[in-house]
Design a protein around this motif. Structure first.
Motif, PDB file in Angstrom:
ATOM      1  N   TYR A   1       0.832  -1.206   0.000  1.00  0.00           N
ATOM      2  CA  TYR A   1       0.000   0.000   0.000  1.00  0.00           C
ATOM      3  C   TYR A   1       0.869   1.261   0.000  1.00  0.00           C
ATOM      4  O   TYR A   1       0.600   2.223  -0.725  1.00  0.00           O
ATOM      5  N   ILE A   2       1.931   1.249   0.797  1.00  0.00           N
ATOM      6  CA  ILE A   2       2.829   2.408   0.885  1.00  0.00           C
ATOM      7  C   ILE A   2       3.677   2.528  -0.381  1.00  0.00           C
ATOM      8  O   ILE A   2       3.810   3.609  -0.966  1.00  0.00           O
ATOM      9  N   GLN A   3       4.269   1.409  -0.815  1.00  0.00           N
ATOM     10  CA  GLN A   3       5.116   1.440  -2.005  1.00  0.00           C
ATOM     11  C   GLN A   3       4.305   1.828  -3.246  1.00  0.00           C
ATOM     12  O   GLN A   3       4.813   2.531  -4.126  1.00  0.00           O
ATOM     13  N   TYR A   4       3.053   1.393  -3.287  1.00  0.00           N
ATOM     14  CA  TYR A   4       2.213   1.731  -4.434  1.00  0.00           C
ATOM     15  C   TYR A   4       1.944   3.230  -4.485  1.00  0.00           C
ATOM     16  O   TYR A   4       1.866   3.830  -5.565  1.00  0.00           O
ATOM     17  N   ALA A   5       1.830   3.867  -3.329  1.00  0.00           N
ATOM     18  CA  ALA A   5       1.645   5.327  -3.298  1.00  0.00           C
ATOM     19  C   ALA A   5       2.849   6.016  -3.924  1.00  0.00           C
ATOM     20  O   ALA A   5       2.705   6.954  -4.718  1.00  0.00           O
ATOM     21  N   HIS A   6       4.048   5.562  -3.568  1.00  0.00           N
ATOM     22  CA  HIS A   6       5.263   6.149  -4.138  1.00  0.00           C
ATOM     23  C   HIS A   6       5.326   5.917  -5.647  1.00  0.00           C
ATOM     24  O   HIS A   6       5.636   6.837  -6.421  1.00  0.00           O
ATOM     25  N   ALA A   7       5.029   4.694  -6.062  1.00  0.00           N
ATOM     26  CA  ALA A   7       5.068   4.375  -7.492  1.00  0.00           C
ATOM     27  C   ALA A   7       3.999   5.153  -8.258  1.00  0.00           C
ATOM     28  O   ALA A   7       4.219   5.587  -9.399  1.00  0.00           O
ATOM     29  N   ARG A   8       2.859   5.357  -7.629  1.00  0.00           N
ATOM     30  CA  ARG A   8       1.763   6.084  -8.283  1.00  0.00           C
ATOM     31  C   ARG A   8       2.162   7.542  -8.536  1.00  0.00           C
ATOM     32  O   ARG A   8       1.854   8.116  -9.582  1.00  0.00           O
ATOM     33  N   ILE A   9       2.872   8.150  -7.575  1.00  0.00           N
ATOM     34  CA  ILE A   9       3.328   9.528  -7.764  1.00  0.00           C
ATOM     35  C   ILE A   9       4.359   9.591  -8.888  1.00  0.00           C
ATOM     36  O   ILE A   9       4.343  10.514  -9.716  1.00  0.00           O
ATOM     37  N   SER A  10       5.244   8.603  -8.922  1.00  0.00           N
ATOM     38  CA  SER A  10       6.224   8.548 -10.020  1.00  0.00           C
ATOM     39  C   SER A  10       5.511   8.456 -11.357  1.00  0.00           C
ATOM     40  O   SER A  10       5.921   9.084 -12.343  1.00  0.00           O
TER      41      SER A  10
ATOM     42  N   PRO B   1       9.897   2.002  -4.736  1.00  0.00           N
ATOM     43  CA  PRO B   1       9.946   1.740  -6.185  1.00  0.00           C
ATOM     44  C   PRO B   1       9.292   2.842  -7.016  1.00  0.00           C
ATOM     45  O   PRO B   1       8.340   3.486  -6.581  1.00  0.00           O
ATOM     46  N   GLU B   2       9.841   3.044  -8.214  1.00  0.00           N
ATOM     47  CA  GLU B   2       9.273   4.003  -9.149  1.00  0.00           C
ATOM     48  C   GLU B   2       8.132   3.388  -9.954  1.00  0.00           C
ATOM     49  O   GLU B   2       7.252   4.087 -10.431  1.00  0.00           O
ATOM     50  N   LYS B   3       8.166   2.070 -10.094  1.00  0.00           N
ATOM     51  CA  LYS B   3       7.121   1.357 -10.834  1.00  0.00           C
ATOM     52  C   LYS B   3       6.735   0.096 -10.063  1.00  0.00           C
ATOM     53  O   LYS B   3       7.553  -0.497  -9.387  1.00  0.00           O
ATOM     54  N   MET B   4       5.463  -0.300 -10.207  1.00  0.00           N
ATOM     55  CA  MET B   4       5.000  -1.554  -9.596  1.00  0.00           C
ATOM     56  C   MET B   4       4.025  -2.242 -10.531  1.00  0.00           C
ATOM     57  O   MET B   4       3.328  -1.588 -11.298  1.00  0.00           O
TER      58      MET B   4
END
Length: 555
Positions: free
Chosen positions: A433-442, A552-555
């Motif tokens: 959930y957290i990593q997806y937020a970061h990837a979504r912003i990227s 991550p930048e992408k997921m």
């Protein structure tokens, strides 16, 4: 100076004015503690300062609270409201939020770093597993929590060294050598007797087989004691290399690997005993040397040197802790398993006996880890039929999920590790959930470039006052408190607070994303929202960095 410190100072100044006017009198003001209320309708910050002062001031807490509110000098404060028996809830003006956001963007990757530790020298010793076999999941929790605590303390301005204490002396290493010897003889078809306290893991068989692969049966020609000595060194080197490899795979690095053997070889154990004898805290009885640990709060005196002259494990531990303080650490933190709880009092007693302040030793006790899969408790490895190793867990769920799940609960609570949840790619999995937020912003920034739109080159030129939606305000407020979270979590030795913070921040971002368009709105609003998500991305990245988890930048 951050807004929390400004508010703290303003409260202190208001209290001083009220006392100067004779509203109330108190000899020593209590610490002003500000907290973020659990519900936003109670403001941005709240304090129970008036209630804490009431008894010493012999004044109704609401009278104290009213005096403080009336004398507050804080132009960035919208209002202060007295609640209940004397709480004061503070509501900040939105202008402050925009100024804070500008500073966050200017700080970039340095945002969240604080100077709370003021360079205090701290040593964190963790894992310190016996080098007799692979790390198991219990060691994994210690490794994740310990390395995250090191990162957290460094982010909060402490000077920190991470240390692994190698238990490479004593019975456990003798038993390792004897176990390898028994398997070696067994594999070569020779008579052997497995030691009563030997190690039965498959890795011992593998070690013996590797010795045969490299050296054949040449050790059969050696006398038994010489063969055991050889196997002790060969096995120790191999097991230590395995520990290092497992820890490196888990993203854990140590500044110092400290060998217990060196304490004996350098005569540090003997010198420490002489110190304790000379200051009268050690005595001889029945041919053994005893520490007067009851004088310092232990439930009984402890044997340090046995009547046969052989040091106990405590002897090396006393010398080891003396070495820590000699190295100049202001504070030493040991992270131990739950089975070591009874050992704390004797170590603290030994520190006091040597003339050091026992309060400068902190011991964090880790509770047990239970693995679950398909709702069932997992006790054994599918591969070996024995306990699940850390490397197997990483292979099963990945490093990031393993680290996050180990860290996300307080160390004083037992951890139920759900393997299925850790592997899932769903919003129920907190690290996903957290990593997806970061990837979504990227992804947002990639989309901006793909459609030919521009990204502002200077965030301080963006009109952030356009961020007026409640989801935007909530997000700015959450981002802004990262430095406070870092400082508080470091002081409490609680990296799980950062895990919780990152999860809450991700939740606010996902809410914002679903409610507020970014691409395709008016250019000025788009720029403001890009500024906001830039700050969110950086904050998530910094939080995950403390936890030792990838962003991550992408997921």
């Amino acid at each position: 100076m951050d807004i929390k410190q400004q508010l703290t100072d303003a409260i202190g100044q208001a209290a001083a004015k009220a006392m100067a006017e004779g509203i109330f009198s108190i000899e020593l003001l209590p610490d002003i503690v500000l907290e973020v209320p659990p519900q936003k309708e109670f403001g941005d910050y709240a304090t129970n300062f008036a209630m804490q002062s009431a008894k010493a001031a012999k004044t109704n807490p609401r009278v104290i609270a009213q005096a403080i509110v009336e004398r507050l000098d804080a132009p960035w404060l919208e209002k202060a409201v007295i609640a209940g028996p004397g709480f004061i809830n503070f509501y900040l003006k939105s202008d402050w939020l925009y100024q804070e956001l500008v500073q966050i963007l200017a700080a970039g990757d340095d945002f969240g770093q604080t100077d709370a530790g003021q360079g205090q020298r701290v040593q964190v010793e963790f894992v310190s597993a016996n080098p007799t076999g692979p790390l198991h999941v219990g060691h994994g929790r210690g490794a994740a929590v310990g390395s995250a605590l090191v990162n957290l303390l460094r982010a909060a301005g402490y000077y920190v060294e991470a240390e692994f204490y190698i238990n490479d002396a004593g019975n456990q290493i003798d038993n390792l050598a004897a176990s390898v010897n028994a398997r070696y003889l067994e594999l070569l078809g020779k008579p052997s007797q497995f030691p009563e306290d030997g190690y039965h893991g498959r890795d011992i068989v593998d070690t013996a087989q590797r010795i045969i692969n490299h050296h054949g049966d040449k050790y059969l020609a050696l006398p038994a004691d010489e063969r055991l000595a050889e196997f002790k060194e060969l096995a120790l080197v191999e097991k230590l290399a395995g520990l290092r490899e497992d820890l490196e795979q888990f993203g854990v690095a140590f500044d110092v690997w400290f060998s217990e053997r060196t304490l004996h070889q350098s005569q540090a154990v003997a010198a420490t005993c002489e110190l304790l004898k000379s200051n009268g805290t050690m005595y001889e009885k029945d041919g053994a040397l005893w520490l007067k640990s009851t004088v310092y709060g232990d439930d009984k005196d402890r044997v340090v040197i046995r009547d046969n002259g052989v040091p106990t494990y405590l002897a090396a531990d006393i010398a080891y802790h003396r070495d820590k303080f000699v190295r100049g650490f202001n504070r030493v933190i040991n992270i131990w398993g739950a089975d070591h709880h009874g050992y704390i009092s004797r170590v603290r007693a030994s520190i006091a006996a040597m003339g050091y302040n026992p309060d400068n030793l902190e011991v964090i006790i880790l509770q047990m880890v239970s693995l679950y899969q398909n709702g069932e408790l997992v006790k054994m490895s599918k591969r070996t039929g024995q306990g699940v190793t850390l490397s197997e867990l990483i292979e099963e769920v990945g490093r990031d999920a393993a680290r996050f799940f180990f860290i996300m609960r307080s160390t004083d609570s037992q951890l139920d590790f759900d393997l299925d949840l850790a592997k899932s790619r769903s919003n129920d999995n907190p690290v996903y959930y957290i990593q997806y937020a970061h990837a979504r912003i990227s992804s947002i920034f990639r989309q901006v470039l793909e459609v030919g739109l521009s990204i502002p080159s200077a965030w301080d030129q963006v009109d952030l006052a356009l961020l007026t939606e409640q989801a935007e305000i909530d997000l700015i407020k959450k981002v802004a408190i990262l430095p406070e979270e870092v400082t508080s979590a470091a002081r409490e030795r609680a990296p799980h607070r950062i895990a919780r913070y990152a999860h809450e921040l991700a939740g606010l971002f996902h809410t914002f994303y679903n409610q507020c368009r970014i691409i395709g709105v008016e250019p000025e609003l788009q720029a403001a929202r890009l500024a906001l998500v830039t700050a969110v991305k950086s904050t998530i990245k910094q939080s995950l960095k403390i936890l030792g988890v990838a962003a991550p930048e992408k997921m």
